[in-house]
Design a protein around this motif. Structure first.
Motif, short mmCIF file in Angstrom:
data_model
loop_
_atom_site.label_atom_id
_atom_site.label_comp_id
_atom_site.label_asym_id
_atom_site.label_seq_id
_atom_site.Cartn_x
_atom_site.Cartn_y
_atom_site.Cartn_z
N PHE A 1 6.74 3.62 -1.27
CA PHE A 1 5.70 3.38 -2.14
C PHE A 1 4.78 4.23 -2.22
O PHE A 1 4.09 4.52 -1.39
CB PHE A 1 5.55 1.55 -2.07
CG PHE A 1 4.13 0.86 -3.31
CD1 PHE A 1 4.95 1.56 -4.50
CD2 PHE A 1 3.12 1.75 -3.22
CE1 PHE A 1 4.08 0.80 -5.90
CE2 PHE A 1 2.24 1.05 -4.13
CZ PHE A 1 2.68 0.86 -5.44
N LYS A 2 4.71 5.13 -3.33
CA LYS A 2 3.72 5.92 -3.22
C LYS A 2 2.62 5.71 -3.68
O LYS A 2 1.52 6.95 -3.46
CB LYS A 2 4.37 7.75 -3.82
CG LYS A 2 6.21 7.63 -3.16
CD LYS A 2 6.24 9.29 -3.81
CE LYS A 2 5.78 10.26 -3.31
NZ LYS A 2 6.42 11.09 -3.92
N GLY A 3 3.01 5.11 -4.41
CA GLY A 3 0.97 4.98 -5.23
C GLY A 3 0.86 5.65 -6.34
O GLY A 3 1.29 6.70 -7.06
N LEU B 1 7.37 6.97 -8.49
CA LEU B 1 6.44 5.89 -7.87
C LEU B 1 6.31 5.39 -6.66
O LEU B 1 5.88 4.77 -5.98
CB LEU B 1 6.47 4.63 -8.95
CG LEU B 1 4.74 5.83 -9.94
CD1 LEU B 1 5.48 3.48 -11.14
CD2 LEU B 1 3.69 5.52 -9.69
N LEU C 1 -5.77 4.11 -1.86
CA LEU C 1 -6.08 5.58 -1.89
C LEU C 1 -7.63 5.97 -2.19
O LEU C 1 -7.66 7.47 -2.07
CB LEU C 1 -4.44 6.60 -3.04
CG LEU C 1 -2.99 6.19 -2.50
CD1 LEU C 1 -2.52 7.14 -4.01
CD2 LEU C 1 -3.15 7.20 -1.52
N ARG D 1 0.89 -1.45 -0.36
CA ARG D 1 0.04 0.17 -0.34
C ARG D 1 1.35 1.38 0.20
O ARG D 1 2.32 0.71 0.21
CB ARG D 1 -0.61 -0.25 0.97
CG ARG D 1 -1.81 -0.85 1.38
CD ARG D 1 -2.70 -1.48 2.42
NE ARG D 1 -3.92 -2.50 2.45
CZ ARG D 1 -4.69 -2.08 2.03
NH1 ARG D 1 -5.46 -0.98 1.67
NH2 ARG D 1 -5.98 -3.07 1.81
N PRO D 2 0.40 2.32 -0.04
CA PRO D 2 0.79 3.25 -0.32
C PRO D 2 1.77 3.99 1.14
O PRO D 2 0.81 3.76 1.93
CB PRO D 2 -0.47 4.73 -0.61
CG PRO D 2 -1.16 4.35 -1.65
CD PRO D 2 -0.93 2.15 -0.84
N THR E 1 -1.86 8.71 -8.49
CA THR E 1 -3.32 9.13 -8.00
C THR E 1 -3.86 9.14 -9.70
O THR E 1 -3.42 9.29 -10.66
CB THR E 1 -2.99 10.55 -7.88
OG1 THR E 1 -2.20 11.24 -8.79
CG2 THR E 1 -2.76 10.54 -6.68
#
Length: 299
Positions: free
Chosen positions: A146-148, A135, A298, A102-103, A150
């Motif tokens: 890990f940023k995920g 990312l 998110l 997950r982010p 949008t």
């Protein structure tokens, strides 16, 4: 070891292409085959010599023609054909999916290297690739965040993907009839029909066919930046599709039919049909991605 892996991978891919070729048909030049298989002409010559020795190809003057179709036991086992970078990509994507990544989650390169049975350098090279796209964020002590994805990021990705894929599709349609990618496209089409016949129990297998088709089309661009970009696409879609399982079978059936229409358009070489079917499929993929983002971490 590296050269041996490249040879085995090229050998297997050549066998796949030859399975769709008519007996007696001759292959294109070594240069054309090298471009199709994305290997050197030296590797192509080694593959051709091996196929002649096994009786699959026959020498006719300066040309090599198909004497018989290859059998399943003539393929090298898949683990022997996988490049280090491809193995890292496969294991990382599987780790992301199975590990419920997950982010904001921390990723340790050294731990991944031990888990994947590869070097820390290979892991860092792979992670650095996605860092450039925002990312991942690098932290001290071999750690990454890990940023995920949008919705805005997904919109930017879709815009570039459409440009790259349309250009690649045009290049694919311009290939000569004897070019080997057409044989591979026929194999992909056959696999789509087979999947439709067993869709109730195999609908989740569509993702593999989806990646195979689009990777083949992007390969026709002969542009390393376009092909490299597709690795990013694969990661994003693999990751986000896990969050949206609603109507997965129905969505995949629609996508299969869109693929078949796209393949038929490529074979027709009609640019209007190619443009229309390509845009239709990419719009569907974009809508699925956005819905997946909405129900994901998110959302």
């Amino acid at each position: 070891m590296k050269a041996n892996t490249v040879y085995k991978r090229a050998h297997n891919r050549c066998l796949v292409l030859l399975r769709q070729r008519e007996l007696g048909k001759c292959l294109g030049s070594e240069a054309e085959l090298a471009q199709t298989l994305a290997v050197s002409r030296t590797t192509v010559r080694a593959v051709l010599v091996a196929l002649q020795s096994s009786g699959i190809l026959a020498q006719e003057g300066a040309k090599r023609c198909l004497l018989r179709h290859p059998t399943a036991d003539e393929f090298f086992p898949e683990p022997q054909t996988e490049a280090v970078a491809d193995a890292v990509e496969r294991k990382f994507l599987n780790w992301v999916l199975v590990g419920d990544c997950r982010p904001g989650q921390s990723i340790n390169a050294s731990e991944l290297a031990r888990q994947f049975g590869t070097s820390t350098t290979a892991i860092r090279e792979y992670l650095t690739h996605f860092r450039h796209y925002g990312l991942l964020e690098r932290r001290p002590n071999s750690r990454w965040i890990f940023k995920g994805i949008t919705r805005d990021f997904a919109a930017e990705i879709y815009e570039i993907r459409e440009i790259f894929e349309l250009r690649s599709a045009r290049r694919f349609a311009e290939l000569p009839p004897e070019a080997l990618p057409w044989s591979e496209l026929a194999e992909i089409e056959q696999q789509h029909h087979a999947l439709l016949g067993e869709i109730d129990g195999r609908f989740s297998d569509f993702s593999q066919l989806d990646e195979w088709l689009h990777r083949l089309i992007h390969g026709a661009s002969c542009n390393r930046f376009i092909q490299d970009f597709y690795q990013l696409i694969a990661m994003i879609f693999h990751y986000h599709y896990q969050w949206n399982k609603a109507d997965e079978k129905e969505r995949n059936i629609v996508a299969i039919h869109e693929h078949l229409a796209y393949i038929a358009a490529l074979r027709s070489r009609d640019w209007r049909a190619i443009d229309s079917t390509c845009r239709t499929h990419l719009r569907t993929a974009r809508a699925t991605l956005l819905r997946s983002i909405e129900v994901g971490p998110l959302g």
